[in-house]
Structure formats: structure tokens, C-alpha cells
Design a protein around this motif. Structure first.
Motif, short mmCIF file in Angstrom:
data_model
loop_
_atom_site.label_atom_id
_atom_site.label_comp_id
_atom_site.label_asym_id
_atom_site.label_seq_id
_atom_site.Cartn_x
_atom_site.Cartn_y
_atom_site.Cartn_z
N SER A 35 0.83 -1.21 0.00
CA SER A 35 0.00 0.00 0.00
C SER A 35 0.86 1.26 0.00
O SER A 35 0.49 2.29 -0.58
CB SER A 35 -0.92 0.00 1.22
OG SER A 35 -0.19 -0.09 2.42
N LEU A 150 -6.40 -15.86 2.77
CA LEU A 150 -6.07 -14.64 2.04
C LEU A 150 -7.31 -13.88 1.59
O LEU A 150 -7.29 -12.66 1.47
CB LEU A 150 -5.19 -14.97 0.84
CG LEU A 150 -3.76 -15.42 1.17
CD1 LEU A 150 -3.01 -15.75 -0.11
CD2 LEU A 150 -3.02 -14.36 1.96
N ASP A 151 -8.40 -14.61 1.33
CA ASP A 151 -9.64 -13.95 0.95
C ASP A 151 -10.15 -13.04 2.06
O ASP A 151 -10.65 -11.94 1.80
CB ASP A 151 -10.72 -14.99 0.61
CG ASP A 151 -10.43 -15.71 -0.70
OD1 ASP A 151 -9.64 -15.18 -1.49
OD2 ASP A 151 -11.01 -16.79 -0.93
N GLN A 154 -8.09 -9.91 2.06
CA GLN A 154 -8.47 -9.03 0.95
C GLN A 154 -9.79 -8.32 1.24
O GLN A 154 -9.96 -7.14 0.88
CB GLN A 154 -8.57 -9.84 -0.34
CG GLN A 154 -7.21 -10.32 -0.84
CD GLN A 154 -7.32 -11.25 -2.02
OE1 GLN A 154 -8.42 -11.64 -2.44
NE2 GLN A 154 -6.18 -11.62 -2.59
N GLU A 155 -10.71 -8.99 1.89
CA GLU A 155 -11.98 -8.36 2.27
C GLU A 155 -11.74 -7.20 3.24
O GLU A 155 -12.35 -6.14 3.12
CB GLU A 155 -12.92 -9.39 2.91
CG GLU A 155 -13.52 -10.37 1.92
CD GLU A 155 -14.40 -11.42 2.61
OE1 GLU A 155 -14.77 -11.19 3.78
OE2 GLU A 155 -14.70 -12.44 1.98
N GLU A 157 -8.97 -5.50 3.50
CA GLU A 157 -8.26 -4.46 2.78
C GLU A 157 -9.24 -3.60 1.97
O GLU A 157 -9.12 -2.37 1.94
CB GLU A 157 -7.21 -5.08 1.86
CG GLU A 157 -6.19 -4.09 1.34
CD GLU A 157 -5.01 -4.78 0.68
OE1 GLU A 157 -3.96 -4.14 0.56
OE2 GLU A 157 -5.14 -5.97 0.30
N LYS A 158 -10.21 -4.24 1.32
CA LYS A 158 -11.22 -3.50 0.56
C LYS A 158 -12.07 -2.63 1.49
O LYS A 158 -12.41 -1.50 1.19
CB LYS A 158 -12.12 -4.47 -0.21
CG LYS A 158 -11.42 -5.14 -1.38
CD LYS A 158 -12.35 -6.12 -2.07
CE LYS A 158 -11.64 -6.83 -3.23
NZ LYS A 158 -12.51 -7.84 -3.87
N ASN A 218 4.51 -10.43 1.97
CA ASN A 218 3.10 -10.76 2.19
C ASN A 218 2.79 -10.93 3.67
O ASN A 218 1.74 -10.49 4.16
CB ASN A 218 2.71 -12.03 1.43
CG ASN A 218 2.58 -11.81 -0.05
OD1 ASN A 218 2.37 -10.68 -0.49
ND2 ASN A 218 2.70 -12.86 -0.83
#
Length: 243
Positions: A35, A150-151, A154-155, A157-158, A218
Motif C-alpha cells: 500500500s 487470504l480472501d 483481501q476483504e 483491505e477493501k 506478504n
């Protein structure tokens, strides 16, 4: 080892002339989170020079070690060499594994305690958010990185993309310290944020030589996202307590 996060870049852009100079000097080995890289596209980065071995020897000659310091250094080296061994993949066993596990356990116990308190006072949304963090941290305790989680990352992060700008306008990360007058959940989330920040720095310092470069970045990014998530939850809890 330094970690350059999005919040740190934003702070530099606010408080320095980085926008005009577009030139940034970093310590060798500084980890830049994904980021943060978004804010560095037009900025030239240069790393500080590491002193030559001859300079270090000169410093040692000027400030010689005592016999006790030499003995301690040798003992530490012997212990480190004893702890290093090869696993089935030929990788070095991480000497700080026990410390890592302790830090993870502390974070898990703190999350569970905060979940219990949140449940008692009816903060069901916070209980759910904490459960997401708990799920990811538990997986990190077993495998460091887990593809099946990881999903979830990502959720988060969104979700942060929509919240961080507003939260930063109220309390930029690092600019707020709660007091005894704040709700218990606010104080507990601030503490959890600190634990995650400590884990972030520990991974950056101790795991660089253990993980592949991509996995290393990561791993830090996941903890950084959880830390930012915790900060937003804390600000939301504080704002809700004022209403």
C-alpha cells in the motif's frame, strides 16, 4: 529493521517537503508495504550507504571490546550455531520461533478477552470483526502464511479503502492515545493495535532470512492490514461512544 507503511508515507507527505523534492532516503533493508508503494510511484528512493568493513574495524580499534564482552559475544554465537539446523527442505530453523509463538498467543488471548467484553455489552459487530482477526492470527500461528485465509485479508483491505481516509481525518495513526475516560473497548483495541505493531516489527527483523522475498513481504502486509483494521475499529468505537 524499518518498515515503511502507507500511514508513515502520508505523515511524511504532510509534515515534510517530500511532495516538492520527490526524493526519499531510507535505511538499507527497509521493507516497503504494497500500500505504501502506491504513494512512491513518482518519488526517487535512495538507500543510505553501509559503512565499509575497514571503517567498522577502525571503530572497533578505537573502542575495543572488554574480555567480558568478547566472552558474551562468543557465547551468543555458540548458542546461535547450536540452534541453527536444517529441516526437510534444507532451510534454517527459525531461532526466534518460540518468541513468535508467544507473541501470537498474547494477541489471541487479548482478542478473546476483548470479544468476551464486547459480547457482554452487546457490541455484536465488534465481536464479529474481532473473530475475523482471530481466524487469521490463528492460521498464522500454524503456518505463518495460509492461502485459505487470504480472501479474508483481501476483504478487510477493501473495507479499509472506504474507511481509512475518514478515520485518518479524525485520528491519523499514531496521533491518538486513549485515556481512562475512554470506553474499555477503545483502550483494549488500542492495546491490540500495539501488539500487532510489535508483531509487525518482529517479523520484519527476524524473518527476512527465513522466508522467500514474496512471502516475507506478504507476511508483513497481512499483519499491517490487521493492525490498520484494529485502528479503524478503535476510532469507530470511540466515535460511537461519543454519540
Amino acid at each position: 529493521m524499518a518498515i515503511l507503511t502507507e500511514s508513515k508515507i502520508k505523515k511524511l507527505l504532510r509534515t515534510t517537503n517530500l511532495k516538492e523534492t520527490k526524493f526519499l532516503v531510507l535505511e538499507p533493508g527497509t521493507v516497503i508495504t504494497p500500500s505504501a508503494k502506491e504513494y512512491l510511484k513518482d518519488i526517487t528512493i535512495e538507500y543510505m550507504e553501509i559503512p565499509e568493513a575497514s571503517e567498522i574495524k577502525n571503530q572497533e580499534a578505537t573502542f575495543p571490546m572488554t574480555q567480558l564482552e568478547v566472552s558474551e559475544a562468543e557465547n551468543i554465537k555458540d548458542i546461535q550455531e547450536t540452534l541453527i539446523c536444517n529441516n526437510g527442505k534444507g532451510q534454517k530453523m527459525w531461532k526466534g520461533h518460540l518468541t513468535y509463538q508467544v507473541k501470537i498467543d498474547i494477541i489471541i488471548s487479548h482478542i478473546l478477552t476483548l470479544q468476551k467484553k464486547s459480547h457482554h455489552i452487546g457490541k455484536t459487530e465488534l465481536v464479529g470483526a474481532l473473530n475475523t482477526i482471530l481466524t487469521i492470527v490463528k492460521t498464522m500461528a500454524m503456518e505463518i502464511l495460509a492461502s485459505d485465509q487470504l480472501d479474508l485479508v483481501q476483504e478487510i483491505e477493501k473495507w479499509l479503502e472506504d474507511k481509512k481516509s475518514y478515520v485518518a481525518s479524525l485520528y491519523p495513526e499514531g496521533s491518538f492515545i486513549p485515556t481512562y475516560k475512554d470506553e474499555e473497548c477503545v483502550i483494549a483495541l488500542f492495546e491490540l493495535h500495539a501488539y500487532l505493531q510489535e508483531l509487525e516489527h518482529f517479523i520484519a527483523k527476524e524473518m527476512k532470512e527465513i522466508l522467500k522475498s514474496e512471502d516475507y513481504i506478504n507476511c508483513i502486509s497481512i499483519v499491517t492490514i490487521l493492525k490498520d483494521y484494529c485502528w479503524v475499529l478503535m476510532v469507530q468505537s470511540k466515535e460511537n461512544s461519543v454519540e
